[in-house]
Structure formats: C-alpha cells, structure tokens
Design a protein around this motif. Structure first.
Motif, PDB file in Angstrom:
ATOM      1  N   ASP A 169      -5.580   6.837  30.555  1.00 30.41           N
ATOM      2  CA  ASP A 169      -5.137   5.497  30.182  1.00 30.41           C
ATOM      3  C   ASP A 169      -5.218   5.365  28.662  1.00 30.41           C
ATOM      4  OD1 ASP A 169      -4.677   4.531  32.787  1.00 30.41           O
ATOM      5  OD2 ASP A 169      -6.817   4.144  33.064  1.00 30.41           O
ATOM      6  N   PRO A 170      -4.206   4.769  28.042  1.00 32.91           N
ATOM      7  CA  PRO A 170      -4.164   4.688  26.572  1.00 32.91           C
ATOM      8  C   PRO A 170      -5.081   3.596  26.028  1.00 32.91           C
ATOM      9  CG  PRO A 170      -2.219   3.661  27.507  1.00 32.91           C
ATOM     10  CD  PRO A 170      -2.978   4.237  28.669  1.00 32.91           C
ATOM     11  N   LEU A 171      -6.367   3.888  26.029  1.00 32.00           N
ATOM     12  CA  LEU A 171      -7.366   2.917  25.588  1.00 32.00           C
ATOM     13  C   LEU A 171      -8.121   3.359  24.338  1.00 32.00           C
ATOM     14  CD1 LEU A 171      -8.872   2.059  29.098  1.00 32.00           C
ATOM     15  CD2 LEU A 171      -7.181   0.737  27.798  1.00 32.00           C
ATOM     16  N   VAL A 172      -8.110   4.650  24.055  1.00 34.66           N
ATOM     17  CA  VAL A 172      -8.832   5.179  22.896  1.00 34.66           C
ATOM     18  C   VAL A 172      -7.902   5.198  21.683  1.00 34.66           C
ATOM     19  CG1 VAL A 172     -10.034   7.177  21.931  1.00 34.66           C
ATOM     20  CG2 VAL A 172     -10.374   6.543  24.334  1.00 34.66           C
ATOM     21  N   VAL A 173      -8.351   4.594  20.583  1.00 30.67           N
ATOM     22  CA  VAL A 173      -7.578   4.526  19.339  1.00 30.67           C
ATOM     23  C   VAL A 173      -8.130   5.559  18.359  1.00 30.67           C
ATOM     24  CG1 VAL A 173      -6.875   3.062  17.407  1.00 30.67           C
ATOM     25  CG2 VAL A 173      -7.151   2.066  19.687  1.00 30.67           C
ATOM     26  N   VAL A 174      -7.235   6.333  17.751  1.00 30.65           N
ATOM     27  CA  VAL A 174      -7.648   7.315  16.750  1.00 30.65           C
ATOM     28  C   VAL A 174      -6.889   7.092  15.451  1.00 30.65           C
ATOM     29  CG1 VAL A 174      -8.321   9.083  18.410  1.00 30.65           C
ATOM     30  CG2 VAL A 174      -5.967   9.021  17.573  1.00 30.65           C
ATOM     31  N   GLU A 175      -7.514   7.468  14.354  1.00 33.24           N
ATOM     32  CA  GLU A 175      -6.891   7.431  13.031  1.00 33.24           C
ATOM     33  C   GLU A 175      -6.250   8.781  12.759  1.00 33.24           C
ATOM     34  OE1 GLU A 175      -6.763   5.573   8.911  1.00 33.24           O
ATOM     35  OE2 GLU A 175      -7.121   4.797  10.905  1.00 33.24           O
ATOM     36  N   LEU A 218       5.531  12.306  14.706  1.00 29.62           N
ATOM     37  CA  LEU A 218       4.753  12.500  13.493  1.00 29.62           C
ATOM     38  C   LEU A 218       4.849  13.953  13.048  1.00 29.62           C
ATOM     39  CD1 LEU A 218       1.465  10.540  14.344  1.00 29.62           C
ATOM     40  CD2 LEU A 218       3.619   9.658  13.430  1.00 29.62           C
ATOM     41  N   ARG A 219       5.061  14.161  11.750  1.00 30.68           N
ATOM     42  CA  ARG A 219       5.084  15.514  11.205  1.00 30.68           C
ATOM     43  C   ARG A 219       3.683  15.887  10.714  1.00 30.68           C
ATOM     44  NH1 ARG A 219       8.721  16.415   6.523  1.00 30.68           N
ATOM     45  NH2 ARG A 219       7.934  18.533   6.824  1.00 30.68           N
ATOM     46  N   GLN A 220       3.189  17.031  11.199  1.00 30.39           N
ATOM     47  CA  GLN A 220       1.898  17.597  10.811  1.00 30.39           C
ATOM     48  C   GLN A 220       0.755  16.572  10.917  1.00 30.39           C
ATOM     49  OE1 GLN A 220       1.995  19.793   7.115  1.00 30.39           O
ATOM     50  NE2 GLN A 220       4.104  20.445   7.453  1.00 30.39           N
ATOM     51  N   PRO A 221       0.583  15.954  12.087  1.00 22.65           N
ATOM     52  CA  PRO A 221      -0.501  14.976  12.224  1.00 22.65           C
ATOM     53  C   PRO A 221      -1.874  15.636  12.235  1.00 22.65           C
ATOM     54  CG  PRO A 221       0.531  15.356  14.345  1.00 22.65           C
ATOM     55  CD  PRO A 221       1.360  16.110  13.328  1.00 22.65           C
ATOM     56  N   VAL A 222      -2.832  14.965  11.632  1.00 17.81           N
ATOM     57  CA  VAL A 222      -4.226  15.394  11.606  1.00 17.81           C
ATOM     58  C   VAL A 222      -5.070  14.244  12.125  1.00 17.81           C
ATOM     59  CG1 VAL A 222      -6.160  16.142  10.160  1.00 17.81           C
ATOM     60  CG2 VAL A 222      -3.832  16.901   9.624  1.00 17.81           C
ATOM     61  N   VAL A 223      -5.934  14.511  13.097  1.00 18.58           N
ATOM     62  CA  VAL A 223      -6.800  13.479  13.663  1.00 18.58           C
ATOM     63  C   VAL A 223      -8.039  13.333  12.786  1.00 18.58           C
ATOM     64  CG1 VAL A 223      -8.155  12.766  15.662  1.00 18.58           C
ATOM     65  CG2 VAL A 223      -5.990  13.976  15.984  1.00 18.58           C
ATOM     66  N   LYS A 224      -8.295  12.103  12.329  1.00 25.39           N
ATOM     67  CA  LYS A 224      -9.457  11.850  11.483  1.00 25.39           C
ATOM     68  C   LYS A 224     -10.663  11.370  12.276  1.00 25.39           C
ATOM     69  CE  LYS A 224      -8.831   9.835   7.542  1.00 25.39           C
ATOM     70  NZ  LYS A 224      -8.503   8.756   6.599  1.00 25.39           N
ATOM     71  N   GLY A 225     -10.437  10.667  13.387  1.00 25.95           N
ATOM     72  CA  GLY A 225     -11.569  10.187  14.171  1.00 25.95           C
ATOM     73  C   GLY A 225     -11.193   9.010  15.034  1.00 25.95           C
ATOM     74  N   LYS A 245       0.829  -1.199   0.000  1.00 24.62           N
ATOM     75  CA  LYS A 245       0.000   0.000   0.000  1.00 24.62           C
ATOM     76  C   LYS A 245       0.867   1.254   0.000  1.00 24.62           C
ATOM     77  CE  LYS A 245      -0.566   0.066   5.063  1.00 24.62           C
ATOM     78  NZ  LYS A 245      -1.556   0.060   6.173  1.00 24.62           N
ATOM     79  N   ALA A 246       0.407   2.263  -0.716  1.00 21.42           N
ATOM     80  CA  ALA A 246       1.096   3.552  -0.754  1.00 21.42           C
ATOM     81  C   ALA A 246       0.040   4.648  -0.658  1.00 21.42           C
ATOM     82  CB  ALA A 246       1.898   3.709  -2.042  1.00 21.42           C
ATOM     83  N   ALA A 247       0.233   5.582   0.268  1.00 20.01           N
ATOM     84  CA  ALA A 247      -0.729   6.658   0.488  1.00 20.01           C
ATOM     85  C   ALA A 247      -0.096   8.002   0.162  1.00 20.01           C
ATOM     86  CB  ALA A 247      -1.215   6.648   1.938  1.00 20.01           C
ATOM     87  N   HIS A 248      -0.915   8.922  -0.331  1.00 23.06           N
ATOM     88  CA  HIS A 248      -0.427  10.269  -0.620  1.00 23.06           C
ATOM     89  C   HIS A 248      -0.055  10.995   0.666  1.00 23.06           C
ATOM     90  CE1 HIS A 248      -1.325   9.781  -4.812  1.00 23.06           C
ATOM     91  NE2 HIS A 248      -2.540   9.389  -4.515  1.00 23.06           N
ATOM     92  N   ARG A 249      -0.765  10.704   1.738  1.00 22.30           N
ATOM     93  CA  ARG A 249      -0.309  11.050   3.082  1.00 22.30           C
ATOM     94  C   ARG A 249      -0.368   9.773   3.887  1.00 22.30           C
ATOM     95  NH1 ARG A 249      -2.284  16.396   6.002  1.00 22.30           N
ATOM     96  NH2 ARG A 249      -0.365  15.936   7.090  1.00 22.30           N
ATOM     97  N   ARG A 250       0.604   9.563   4.722  1.00 20.95           N
ATOM     98  CA  ARG A 250       0.632   8.335   5.505  1.00 20.95           C
ATOM     99  C   ARG A 250      -0.501   8.321   6.528  1.00 20.95           C
ATOM    100  NH1 ARG A 250       5.095   5.220   4.841  1.00 20.95           N
ATOM    101  NH2 ARG A 250       6.893   6.147   3.795  1.00 20.95           N
ATOM    102  N   THR A 251      -0.965   7.123   6.835  1.00 20.67           N
ATOM    103  CA  THR A 251      -1.990   6.956   7.853  1.00 20.67           C
ATOM    104  C   THR A 251      -1.457   6.068   8.970  1.00 20.67           C
ATOM    105  OG1 THR A 251      -2.954   5.021   6.773  1.00 20.67           O
ATOM    106  CG2 THR A 251      -3.844   7.171   6.163  1.00 20.67           C
ATOM    107  N   ARG A 252      -1.967   6.302  10.168  1.00 19.53           N
ATOM    108  CA  ARG A 252      -1.546   5.508  11.325  1.00 19.53           C
ATOM    109  C   ARG A 252      -2.646   5.557  12.371  1.00 19.53           C
ATOM    110  NH1 ARG A 252       2.513   4.042  15.058  1.00 19.53           N
ATOM    111  NH2 ARG A 252       4.170   4.018  13.526  1.00 19.53           N
TER     112      ARG A 252
END
Length: 311
Positions: free
Chosen positions: A273-279, A291-298, A187-194
């Motif tokens: 506590d680190p229980l909530v996962v975000v994209e 991370l450089r210039q991270p944006v939270v998607k949800g 997979k290759a993304a125009h912006r990386r996702t994590r």
C-alpha cells in the motif's frame, strides 16, 4: 499554521534577478515551525506533526517569549548539511535516546522567518520587516538566522562548488502566505528533489532477500497513483533494513499503481500500500514522467508526497 512553500524554478539555474529579491541557501534538512507560548515550545513538521521530542537541544527557544518561527533543521556532516545523517534523528521519540543523539551530534535550526511576535501577527508584513524582527532576537544555542545574499548567480555557483542543495529566491516585499506555494519564493536545486510514495519493492538479485530497489509513485487524481520509476541507489546499510521492515507491514497482493509498471521493473516485485513517503534526488523527468537517475535519500514522516504534475 501551515508553512509557505516555494515554487520550483522552470530550470535548475533559472532564478529571478534584481534588487527586489534576496537569496538564501536551500538547506538539506527538514522544515520546522517553532511555536513558543507561555514559556512552552512546540516544534511542528510541515504536516503539523509534533516533533519536539526529537530535538531536545533546541529547548532554548522556549526562552524567546511569544514567537512563531519558520526554519529548517539541519545536521552537519563533514561541514555540509546531510539529510541522511538527519534521518537518524527526525523519527526519534524516546527522550533518553534523543538526548544521547543530541549530545553526540546536535542539530542546527536555521531560522528564515518570524510569523508572530508578542501577540502580533506578522504574516502580512513585507519579508524585510519580518527579517528585522528576526535580527532583533537573541537566539539560543544551536539556533541561527539563515543568511541572506544579494547576488543569486554568485550564490548558485558557490552552492554548486560546495555540494550544497541549491538556492531559494524571495521577494523582499512579499507577505507570508501560509499553506500556499507562492511565486514570491522560487527554489532551484542543483539536482531536483521530490517526495514520492513507495508502491512496491524488489529484492536484490543475489538472493539475499535484502532491499534492492523501490518502485516509486506520485498521487494523481485521475489515476490514483502513477508510476515514477525504479530507484535502487541510496538503499545500502542499516537504513535499507529499516525501510524493508517498514514496507513489510503494508504488503498487498496486487499493484497499487493506476497505470502500467513496465515488466522489467515489475519482475519479482513485492507490492505494498502506498503509505511510506521517501525523499529522492533525480536529474530530470522523461517525457513519460519517469525520474532520471533517482537516488533515495530516506523516509519522510514530516510531509506528504509531491503530486504527479510537479516537475
């Protein structure tokens, strides 16, 4: 069955080449396995969570007979898949609310693989054979095959121009490897996702008490949770209020990170506590792993956080 996972390309545009590969759009949605047995449909997330109630418009899949499909649920916004728009759907469990949302803005299930058909396990078959089985299915409303393309470079250019997430390359002769991250899919993304864990948050500097930034982390065996950085973009509107309420249920008095959080980021932080996962979306990672210039998607409830070692 756990879904097969793609290996990230070493660079954003570093896709494989050659006639042994096919290419698909990397859709901005959520991975879903559709399992139909005895006329009953079960939709499962990447982690095995039952998400059938969230997508009543996909109920027509129950008419396909005995089949196990792999694909992506997407929701279009302005002609493009939008994870932010889908976020309002993926957590719904109330049947009446789900039905109302489905009537107003139905999702599309883009199918890219068939793993079982009429009692036959197809996972060991080459991808091209499985695709022939998929093309032979009469798919119901709101369900369609994810298109294949032969030219990865051209698809990369087109997806960039149209604001799509990226491209996935797949070997034509590859078997399906459940639960494995395989080099047969790239997979290759125009912006990386994590996907990342939230270890704390900071309120807005205006004194409103509203959510201003998240402090993100990644699981890592030696340190437990390592710091990825602070993300403030993407936190506006009702979604920020919902996320703040979600984090409030997990507050703690000390930092959950196993390494040091810079003082400029930790100032005024509310730890949890680190229980909530975000994209998240981001441009790259610094040499120290931030991370450089991270944006939270949800918020994600259908998957786990990516490990520290992932690019």
């Amino acid at each position: 069955m756990e879904p097969m996972l793609a290996t990230p390309a070493p660079a954003p545009a570093a896709l494989p080449h050659g006639r042994s590969w096919v290419f698909e759009v990397k859709w901005d949605g959520v991975r879903v396995l559709a399992d139909v047995r005895d006329g009953r449909l079960r939709l499962a997330s990447r982690t095995g969570r039952d998400v059938t109630p969230a997508y009543p418009e996909l109920g027509g899949l129950a008419g396909l007979g005995d089949v196990l499909l792999d694909g992506e649920v997407v929701l279009m916004d302005g002609g493009r898949p939008s994870f932010a728009a889908l976020a309002d759907r993926m957590h719904v469990r109330d049947p009446r609310r789900a039905a109302a949302l489905a009537a107003a803005r139905p999702v599309t299930y883009l199918v890219f693989d068939v793993l079982r058909r009429e009692g036959q396990d197809l996972a060991a078959r080459p991808l091209e054979e499985r695709r022939c089985v998929l093309d032979g299915l009469t798919l119901p409303e709101h369900v369609q095959p994810s298109p294949w393309y032969d030219d990865g470079d051209d698809l990369w250019r087109v997806t960039r121009e149209h604001g799509l997430e990226g491209v996935v390359a797949k070997r034509r002769d590859a078997p399906y490897r459940p639960g494995q991250r395989s080099p047969d899919w790239v997979k290759a993304a125009h912006r990386r996702t994590r996907t990342a864990l939230v270890g704390g948050w900071r309120p807005e500097s205006t004194g409103t008490g509203r959510l201003g930034a998240l402090l993100l982390g990644a699981p890592d065996a030696p340190a437990g949770l390592r710091y990825l950085g602070r993300a403030g973009s993407g936190l506006g509107g009702p979604a920020a209020r919902v996320m703040r309420d979600l984090l409030a249920a997990h507050e703690r008095t000390d930092s959950p990170f196993g390494d040091d959080v810079p003082a400029v980021d930790a100032r005024g932080a509310v730890w949890c506590d680190p229980l909530v996962v975000v994209e998240t979306l981001y441009l790259a990672r610094t040499p120290s792993g931030r991370l450089r210039q991270p944006v939270v998607k949800g918020v994600r409830t259908d998957t786990t956080a990516d490990p520290w070692a992932q690019p």
